[in-house]
Design an enzyme around this catalytic site. Structure first.
Site, short mmCIF file in Angstrom:
data_model
loop_
_atom_site.label_atom_id
_atom_site.label_comp_id
_atom_site.label_asym_id
_atom_site.label_seq_id
_atom_site.Cartn_x
_atom_site.Cartn_y
_atom_site.Cartn_z
N MET A 27 0.83 -1.19 0.29
CA MET A 27 0.40 0.42 0.20
C MET A 27 0.44 1.07 -0.50
SD MET A 27 -3.51 -0.52 2.05
CE MET A 27 -2.90 -0.60 3.67
N GLY A 28 1.67 0.99 -0.99
CA GLY A 28 3.19 2.27 -0.34
C GLY A 28 3.90 2.69 1.09
N LEU A 30 6.97 2.89 1.73
CA LEU A 30 7.62 2.29 1.55
C LEU A 30 8.84 2.72 3.11
CD1 LEU A 30 8.26 1.09 -2.06
CD2 LEU A 30 6.38 -0.26 -0.23
N HIS A 34 9.25 -3.48 3.66
CA HIS A 34 9.36 -3.41 1.95
C HIS A 34 10.28 -3.95 1.47
CE1 HIS A 34 5.49 -1.08 3.73
NE2 HIS A 34 4.42 -2.21 3.21
N GLY A 144 5.00 -9.72 4.41
CA GLY A 144 5.79 -9.86 5.62
C GLY A 144 5.35 -10.39 6.88
N LYS A 146 5.20 -9.85 9.70
CA LYS A 146 4.79 -8.90 10.51
C LYS A 146 3.06 -8.94 10.72
CE LYS A 146 3.68 -4.22 11.63
NZ LYS A 146 2.59 -3.85 10.65
N MET A 181 8.80 -2.94 12.04
CA MET A 181 8.73 -1.90 10.97
C MET A 181 6.75 -2.19 10.63
SD MET A 181 12.46 -1.08 9.19
CE MET A 181 13.42 -1.58 10.05
N ARG A 184 2.72 2.78 9.81
CA ARG A 184 1.94 3.79 10.75
C ARG A 184 2.29 4.55 11.65
NH1 ARG A 184 -2.09 -0.51 8.92
NH2 ARG A 184 -3.98 0.91 8.46
O1 PAF Z 1 -0.31 -5.97 3.69
C1 PAF Z 1 -0.45 -4.68 2.89
O2 PAF Z 1 -0.02 -3.32 2.43
C2 PAF Z 1 -2.04 -5.10 2.01
O3 PAF Z 1 -3.01 -5.59 2.96
C3 PAF Z 1 -2.05 -5.46 0.99
C4 PAF Z 1 -1.53 -7.41 0.95
C5 PAF Z 1 -1.31 -4.87 0.07
C6 PAF Z 1 -3.33 -5.84 0.48
O4 PAF Z 1 -3.76 -4.92 -0.27
#
Ligand code: PAF
Length: 298
Positions: A27-28, A30, A34, A144, A146, A181, A184
């Site tokens: 979801m960006g 990063l 990630h 991940g 997490k 990490m 949020r």
């Molecule tokens: O873990 C995340 O960032 C989100 O839940 C995902 C897997 C990209 C789905 O939107």
């Protein structure tokens, strides 16, 4: 690196690059966690695609969709430095056009933990992940540890729907003081940032008790509660010591639980509000060893 925002343009760009593909759905905003998924995907595939999409269907009405942190330019520069081939960055209208009406529901394992606290969350996650798998057509996808319950839900969906993709779970990356990490973490002010490693300390305390022979779920949960309740800035949403396959709480499940040592494993997990942000974290005991993540920046 190409950045594509429509399904047609993504598929055309991918078709021009034959080989085995790894997908990292995000979801960006990063962070190093990630990037560790991207590096693993690079090492194991010919090409790597990263999706950046803040998926509205996995946020509840009172959650932080509008405020979710975003920084596309920074994300793209990080991904470029890792030599990612394609970035899929659709709009909500591309993913959910008018008259959209199909959702994926994974049943039992979504009833507990995050699923209980965030109704509808995993319906949104499973739906968008299934769509991303279909759009991208990768051989492997990277997630991940997490988001432990998310990994279980996605593996269940892949098995149940016979999706032709291998799911690879990578360790949680942690700051030097143990804080997992997360995008949020950016919401934490200085005082709350100092308090936030309480989740790691609580998990460590329960793990230590387990390693010394404690197998009673109530005791393990009470150890975690005790550590968190001693931190005035932290407020528990849930703490859990559950069977790692069914996610039913150890010690209070309807049928007698097998010994965690003989069963599939134990998931110690929690969601805790530290000021505004709601943080989640977990340790997983599986195949006779703990997966607690990796401390970095230390
Ligand atoms: O873990 C995340 O960032 C989100 O839940 C995902 C897997 C990209 C789905 O939107």
């Amino acid at each position: 690196m190409q950045v594509l925002s429509t399904i047609e343009s993504f598929r055309a760009a991918k078709a021009a690059l034959p080989g085995r593909w790894g997908l990292v759905p995000t979801m960006g905003f990063l962070h190093a966690g990630h990037l560790s998924l991207v590096k693993r995907a690079k090492a194991e595939n010919d090409h790597v695609a990263v999706s950046i999409f803040v998926n509205p269907t996995q946020f509840g009405p009172n959650e932080d969709l509008a405020a979710y942190p975003r920084d596309l330019d920074h994300d793209l520069s990080l991904l470029k430095s890792l030599d990612v081939d394609l970035v899929f960055n659709p709009t909500p209208e591309v993913m959910y056009p008018p008259n959209y009406q199909t959702y994926v529901t994974v049943e039992d394992v979504t009833k507990y933990l995050e699923g209980a606290s965030r109704p509808g969350h995993f319906r949104g996650v499973a739906t968008v992940v299934a769509k991303l798998f279909n759009i991208v057509g990768a051989e492997r996808a990277y997630f991940g540890q997490k988001d432990a319950q998310q990994t279980i839900v996605i593996k269940r969906m892949v098995a149940d729907l016979n999706l032709p993709i291998q799911i690879v779970i990578c360790p949680t990356l942690r700051e030097a003081d143990g804080l997992a990490m997360s995008s949020r973490n950016t919401y934490l002010d200085a005082d709350h940032r100092k308090a936030a490693p309480v989740l790691y300390r609580a998990l460590t305390a329960a793990k230590n008790a387990f390693d010394q022979g404690e197998r009673d779920g109530d005791q393990l949960r009470s150890i975690m509660r005790g550590v968190i309740e001693a931190e005035p800035l932290a407020k528990i949403d849930y703490v859990s010591a559950a069977d790692a396959t069914t996610l039913q709480e150890l010690g209070i499940a309807p049928s007698p639980q097998p010994s965690p040592l003989k069963g599939e494993g134990v998931l110690l997990s929690m969601a805790v509000r530290v000021g505004k942000p709601r943080l989640i974290d977990n340790f997983l005991y599986q195949d006779g060893k703990w997966l607690t993540g990796e401390l970095v920046n230390s």
